[in-house]
Write an enzyme that holds these catalytic residues in place. Sequence first.
Site, mmCIF file in Angstrom:
data_model
loop_
_atom_site.group_PDB
_atom_site.id
_atom_site.type_symbol
_atom_site.label_atom_id
_atom_site.label_comp_id
_atom_site.label_asym_id
_atom_site.label_seq_id
_atom_site.Cartn_x
_atom_site.Cartn_y
_atom_site.Cartn_z
ATOM 1 N N SER A 48 0.871 -1.153 0.083
ATOM 2 C CA SER A 48 0.071 -0.005 0.008
ATOM 3 C C SER A 48 0.787 1.321 0.052
ATOM 4 C CB SER A 48 -0.890 0.080 1.233
ATOM 5 O OG SER A 48 -0.179 -0.191 2.452
ATOM 6 N N ASP A 193 -2.245 7.142 10.129
ATOM 7 C CA ASP A 193 -2.605 5.868 11.132
ATOM 8 C C ASP A 193 -1.161 5.240 11.609
ATOM 9 O OD1 ASP A 193 -1.325 4.580 8.855
ATOM 10 O OD2 ASP A 193 -3.037 3.471 8.550
ATOM 11 N N HIS A 196 0.716 4.181 7.237
ATOM 12 C CA HIS A 196 0.682 4.666 6.001
ATOM 13 C C HIS A 196 1.219 6.314 6.076
ATOM 14 C CE1 HIS A 196 -2.046 1.358 6.045
ATOM 15 N NE2 HIS A 196 -1.688 1.254 4.805
#
Length: 232
Positions: A48, A193, A196
Amino acid sequence: MSGEGENPASKPTPVQDVQGDGRWMSLHHRFVADSKDKEPEVVFIGDSLVQLMHQCEIWRELFSPLHALNFGIGGDSTQHVLWRLENGELEHIRPKIVVVWVGTNNHSHTAEQVTGGIKAIVQLVNKLQPQARVVVLGLLPRGQHPNPLREKNRQVNELVRAALAGYPRAHFLDADPGFVHSDGTISHHDMYDYLHLSRLGYTPVCRALHSLLLRLLAQDQGQGIPLPETAS
């Protein structure tokens, strides 16, 4: 590394479709199809942190001019990237550089196993794309406060840096500009978070990477620009 043949982090494995919507495989097939009419100088592959980079303005500023392709999928671990590479994501293109950023999702694997997985990716890229350089980004610290996963990522970085010394066309870049404060905490302004990156957090990472990419591209064109100290 002893026992590497039994290492789950270096065994090409597709993601198990637990949710049942087939999104992971759909993304993989899209990446293969999208690459057929492209001539990228740089290909990014990973989890990600790679995928979300594509949504930031700095991607368009720094990497779009390099005709970069983004093959990031959220949640991927090293074994998933290996499967994708073995199943066509580099088949139709000849990039000059492949950027690899994966490993922080290998939660159940040891630092040594994760290192083996990353090394297997480098070896596979060298086999599939012998003309390409490979840039491996170091794993970032994670969690607001010190924790075992953060320490494991640090260990992985040390091991990977040492392992890549044996690969003349592979380079390790420490991607952390200093996200951990003096009190051991990470700010939500950098990692929203605590895993990320925010747009603010992506900026120093991408600029350091872009600088290295330009140097590598220039070296391959015979201009001989020296590498930065953070890259090896």
